[in-house]
Write a protein that holds these residues in place. Structure first.
Motif, PDB file in Angstrom:
ATOM      1  N   PHE A  55       0.835  -1.183   0.000  1.00 28.57           N
ATOM      2  CA  PHE A  55       0.000   0.000   0.000  1.00 28.57           C
ATOM      3  C   PHE A  55       0.879   1.245   0.000  1.00 28.57           C
ATOM      4  CE2 PHE A  55      -4.354  -1.271   0.369  1.00 28.57           C
ATOM      5  CZ  PHE A  55      -4.286  -2.566   0.834  1.00 28.57           C
ATOM      6  N   ALA A  56       0.363   2.285  -0.587  1.00 33.12           N
ATOM      7  CA  ALA A  56       1.063   3.563  -0.626  1.00 33.12           C
ATOM      8  C   ALA A  56       0.367   4.546   0.305  1.00 33.12           C
ATOM      9  CB  ALA A  56       1.089   4.103  -2.056  1.00 33.12           C
ATOM     10  N   ALA A  57       1.085   5.579   0.666  1.00 34.52           N
ATOM     11  CA  ALA A  57       0.506   6.611   1.520  1.00 34.52           C
ATOM     12  C   ALA A  57      -0.749   7.175   0.870  1.00 34.52           C
ATOM     13  CB  ALA A  57       1.528   7.722   1.773  1.00 34.52           C
ATOM     14  N   GLU A  58      -1.721   7.460   1.725  1.00 37.24           N
ATOM     15  CA  GLU A  58      -3.027   8.005   1.328  1.00 37.24           C
ATOM     16  C   GLU A  58      -3.962   6.938   0.769  1.00 37.24           C
ATOM     17  OE1 GLU A  58      -3.881  10.974   2.247  1.00 37.24           O
ATOM     18  OE2 GLU A  58      -1.838  11.204   3.017  1.00 37.24           O
ATOM     19  N   ASP A  59      -3.538   5.660   0.723  1.00 39.97           N
ATOM     20  CA  ASP A  59      -4.487   4.605   0.372  1.00 39.97           C
ATOM     21  C   ASP A  59      -5.534   4.488   1.476  1.00 39.97           C
ATOM     22  OD1 ASP A  59      -3.544   3.923  -2.077  1.00 39.97           O
ATOM     23  OD2 ASP A  59      -2.284   2.278  -1.361  1.00 39.97           O
ATOM     24  N   LYS A  60      -6.767   4.152   1.083  1.00 37.75           N
ATOM     25  CA  LYS A  60      -7.879   4.110   2.042  1.00 37.75           C
ATOM     26  C   LYS A  60      -8.616   2.775   1.925  1.00 37.75           C
ATOM     27  CE  LYS A  60      -8.653   9.103   1.606  1.00 37.75           C
ATOM     28  NZ  LYS A  60      -8.177   9.482   2.932  1.00 37.75           N
ATOM     29  N   ILE A  61      -9.035   2.252   3.062  1.00 38.97           N
ATOM     30  CA  ILE A  61      -9.894   1.076   3.109  1.00 38.97           C
ATOM     31  C   ILE A  61     -11.109   1.393   3.962  1.00 38.97           C
ATOM     32  CG2 ILE A  61      -7.975  -0.550   2.785  1.00 38.97           C
ATOM     33  CD1 ILE A  61      -8.150  -1.144   5.773  1.00 38.97           C
ATOM     34  N   SER A  62     -12.206   0.658   3.725  1.00 45.34           N
ATOM     35  CA  SER A  62     -13.419   0.769   4.556  1.00 45.34           C
ATOM     36  C   SER A  62     -13.491  -0.459   5.460  1.00 45.34           C
ATOM     37  CB  SER A  62     -14.680   0.844   3.691  1.00 45.34           C
ATOM     38  OG  SER A  62     -14.667   2.004   2.905  1.00 45.34           O
ATOM     39  N   VAL A  63     -13.765  -0.226   6.755  1.00 43.29           N
ATOM     40  CA  VAL A  63     -13.814  -1.316   7.739  1.00 43.29           C
ATOM     41  C   VAL A  63     -15.221  -1.398   8.321  1.00 43.29           C
ATOM     42  CG1 VAL A  63     -12.881  -2.216   9.914  1.00 43.29           C
ATOM     43  CG2 VAL A  63     -11.378  -1.052   8.279  1.00 43.29           C
ATOM     44  N   TYR A  64     -15.737  -2.649   8.430  1.00 44.24           N
ATOM     45  CA  TYR A  64     -17.052  -2.909   9.014  1.00 44.24           C
ATOM     46  C   TYR A  64     -16.897  -4.002  10.077  1.00 44.24           C
ATOM     47  CZ  TYR A  64     -18.692  -0.610   4.767  1.00 44.24           C
ATOM     48  OH  TYR A  64     -18.910   0.273   3.755  1.00 44.24           O
ATOM     49  N   ALA A  65     -17.696  -3.904  11.146  1.00 47.19           N
ATOM     50  CA  ALA A  65     -17.736  -4.950  12.179  1.00 47.19           C
ATOM     51  C   ALA A  65     -19.161  -5.049  12.708  1.00 47.19           C
ATOM     52  CB  ALA A  65     -16.760  -4.646  13.316  1.00 47.19           C
TER      53      ALA A  65
END
Length: 724
Positions: A55-65
């Motif tokens: 991953f590179a800086a400023e990469d984004k993921i969405s997390v759900y729980a």
């Protein structure tokens, strides 16, 4: 399939409650929530062109729980699409992520690129970035000093690598080369199963160049939607298109790379040794006049036309080149049954269809297409029959059509497969489409059409055998009443109670059973319904009123009559009455003033029961000389039995009278749920005990030694009581 991991670390967030608890004298409280922070090392994502793996800086993921079930995501989630951003060394959430409940499993989903997801099982995407999905569906419970939550990402889409080898049509790899596929570019994804389904129509999808190797090789790579229908790959070289069509679909599978190796272009033809031979002498010919040869033929009238049957059409040839010398031409019809042509190019339409006319001159040839229209047949189309109603017999659906053109007839079908000259019929109610057709011949065109015809449902009749049923106070809970239904129809019969707490209803065949469900009084309505069936319309509902009289509330012992049952609460009830909850039957009144016990079991009434009887009856006499005496209460003399049970002396009473009285008392006992008197038990005078009301002196009674000693009557008296 490559997998990439993200670790979500958890740290306990202490609450500022300890000092407050100490000041108030209370024990410190445990923290109420857990803080979740994202941390990551050299973790990976897919960049298919460059095949980067971090991953590179400023990469984004969405997390759900969420909690509850791994297979069902609740509307309200513990973590709902919180975006985590990578700064090059760790992940930072936009909003704090907290454990919801420390003792219950949490389930996780993470998605790259970051996106808010409302539909976890059928989310729609267009083809774009690589889609990475990570799930943890086995469930993770919170623990003190927890390990980070590990999430393994997998590719949801497919990747296609295309390697091109250019043949020596080119001296080197061309500069202007592009590759594209013809495939679906939209899809839906189920995040819980990671299943991807291609949707929409095919589109042209470019595949980017990733490497050029010196010589004749070049490579391309790009993301594709997983699917099993792609067969076409296009290559453009310097504005010239090459198309590869696979004999079988090229597989594109989730998380897998499909590699396609193609050759492009032609091999050059190279010459070896070239020689020239000397001229040889040939023949000498005296020539005549040289003519301009015909090299091509066209028609002034074009290449095709349409005429009606029986008409003629003249063709006029035009020869090329200009000034060509005309030589005799030959005319020919390839379909003489449709049209003929004479030596001058005059065409005559003979039959319905298409004919090809040829003109040949020297080595040139031209063709002309003539379409001959047939005549429209003269007919009357069928019409739907009106007023058809189901009655169990087959009915013709239409009025027959007619054809007056010679040699033609009309046929019919309900499914366009089985054709017949007879008008179709049907038995069941419904709407039918009747197809008809006229098959033409060499003179007449075809004709066809359809007409809708309906058979209406018959009216259904529904009636009930009674308008009302009633339950009296003596009829217990779960007692039943029945009535019958008369129904002409084929729909489903059903019954429904307006108040099922008072009474319910069930139907079997045409019999409706109403069951009392409460001892309360009141009324409700039973509705009988007949739904529409295949051939009958729904019938109007019928109703039956159910009336319920409240069950017997009980009365005092001094008001009892023969046949009443005695409850453990000190009250008496009618034989069929519903007794209050918790009250049991302890005996039966066989005549005013005398109660027999409910069973043959020995034992006394309890103190509380005695108290209840005393309060309710005012006065009572409980007979218990001792356990043995109370255990076997037996009456040996039929005449003594007469006196006890029917209050008669022993004068003139026959055995038949006593037997009739015994049968009556037994009916009381059985109606109350008590054991009947056993007239066959015999214990003998030495062990027998009996009760003598009104101070009857049995020793001076000559009937005591009557021969009926074997006619022993065994009963259990609970007590006697004063009726006033």
């Amino acid at each position: 399939m490559k997998k990439y991991k993200i670790l979500l670390s958890a740290a306990v967030s202490a609450l500022m409650l300890a000092s407050c608890a100490k000041e108030s004298g209370q024990e410190p409280q445990a923290p109420s929530a857990i803080t979740i922070e994202a941390s990551i090392g050299a973790h990976t994502k897919s960049m298919p062109i460059e095949d980067k793996r971090s991953f590179a800086a400023e990469d984004k993921i969405s997390v759900y729980a969420w909690m509850g079930s791994a297979a069902e995501v609740p509307q309200k989630k513990v973590v709902d699409g919180v975006v985590n951003t990578f700064d090059g060394s760790k992940w930072a959430p936009e909003t704090q992520m907290l454990w919801s409940y420390q003792k219950e499993n949490h389930y996780f989903l993470a998605v790259y690129p970051a996106k808010y997801i409302s539909n976890f099982t059928a989310d729609e995407w267009p083809l774009g970035d690589d889609l990475l999905i990570a799930t943890e569906l086995e469930g993770i419970p919170f623990q003190e000093n927890p390990e980070p939550v590990a999430l393994a990402f997998t590719h949801a889409l497919a990747r296609l690598d295309v390697n091109l080898r250019f043949r020596n049509q080119w001296d080197a790899v061309p500069e202007n080369v592009s590759v594209r596929t013809q495939a679906k570019y939209q899809y839906t994804v189920n995040y819980l199963t990671k299943a991807v389904t291609a949707t929409g129509n095919d589109s042209y999808i470019p595949v980017a160049q990733i490497a050029t190797v010196q010589g004749h090789h070049s490579s391309f790579s790009g993301i594709q939607v997983p699917q099993d229908g792609m067969t076409t790959v296009s290559v453009s070289v310097d504005s010239k298109d090459f198309v590869y069509t696979a004999a079988e679909p090229i597989p594109l599978e989730s998380g897998k790379v499909t590699t396609l190796n193609l050759y492009v272009g032609l091999d050059k033809i190279e010459l070896g040794s070239v020689t020239v031979t000397p001229w040889a002498e040939g023949a000498s010919v005296q020539g005549g006049e040289a003519l301009v040869p015909v090299s091509g033929i066209s028609f002034k009238e074009g290449t095709a036309t349409t005429v009606d049957l029986g008409n003629t059409f003249q063709l006029t040839p035009i020869f090329a080149p200009e000034g060509a010398t005309e030589v005799d031409c030959t005319w020919n019809s390839l379909n003489p049954e449709i049209a003929t042509v004479d030596e001058n190019g005059l065409i005559t339409a003979k039959g319905r269809g298409v004919a090809t006319i040829e003109c040949l001159c020297m080595n040139a040839k031209a063709q002309f297409v003539l379409t001959v229209n047939g005549l429209t047949p003269v007919y009357s189309a069928p019409t739907a029959k009106a007023g058809l109603t189901y009655n169990g017999s087959a009915k013709a659906l239409v009025n027959a059509g007619s054809v007056t053109s010679e040699g033609l007839s009309m046929s019919y079908s309900l499914d366009q497969n089985q054709w017949s000259g007879s008008v179709p019929s049907a038995t069941n109610a419904g709407t039918y489409k009747v197809y008809w057709r006229i098959i033409g011949n060499s003179t007449y065109n075809d004709a066809s059409g359809n007409v809708s015809a309906s058979i209406a449902k018959a009216s259904a009749s529904l009636s009930v055998s009674t308008a009302s049923v009633s339950f009296s106070a003596d009829e217990n809970t779960n007692s039943t009443k029945t009535f019958t239904v008369t129904y002409t129809g084929d729909g489903q019969l059903s019954v429904q109670s307006s108040n099922s707490s008072l009474a319910t209803a069930a139907i079997s065949g045409t019999t409706v059973t109403v069951t009392r469900k409460s001892g309360d009084g009141g009324s409700c309505t039973i509705t009988v319904k007949a739904a529409a069936g295949t051939n009958y319309a729904a019938a109007s509902n019928k109703t039956v009123t159910v009336s319920l009289t409240s069950s017997d509330p009980g009365t005092y012992l001094q008001n009892a009559v023969a046949g009443d049952k005695v409850g453990s609460n000190g009250k008496v009830y009618k034989p069929k009455a519903t007794m209050p909850t918790g009250v049991t039957v302890v005996g039966c009144v066989v005549r005013p003033g005398l109660v027999f016990k409910a069973t043959d079991e020995p034992g006394h009434l309890t103190g509380s029961q005695l108290y209840n009887y005393k309060v309710s009856a005012g006065k009572f006499h409980y007979h218990s000389m001792n356990d043995l005496w109370d255990r076997y209460w037996e009456i040996y003399s039929v005449y003594l039995y007469n006196q006890i049970l029917i209050d008669k002396d022993n004068t003139g009473q026959s055995q038949a009278t006593a037997t009739a009285a015994l049968n009556q008392v037994n009916s009381y006992l059985q109606a109350a749920g008590c054991d009947p008197i056993n007239v066959n038990r015999y214990y003998g005078t030495s062990n027998g005990w009996f009760y003598m009301p009104k101070n009857f002196d049995w020793q001076n009674d000559p009937d005591w030694w009557h021969d009926n000693l074997n006619y022993t009557i065994s009963a259990r008296a609970a007590f006697t009581y004063d009726t006033n």
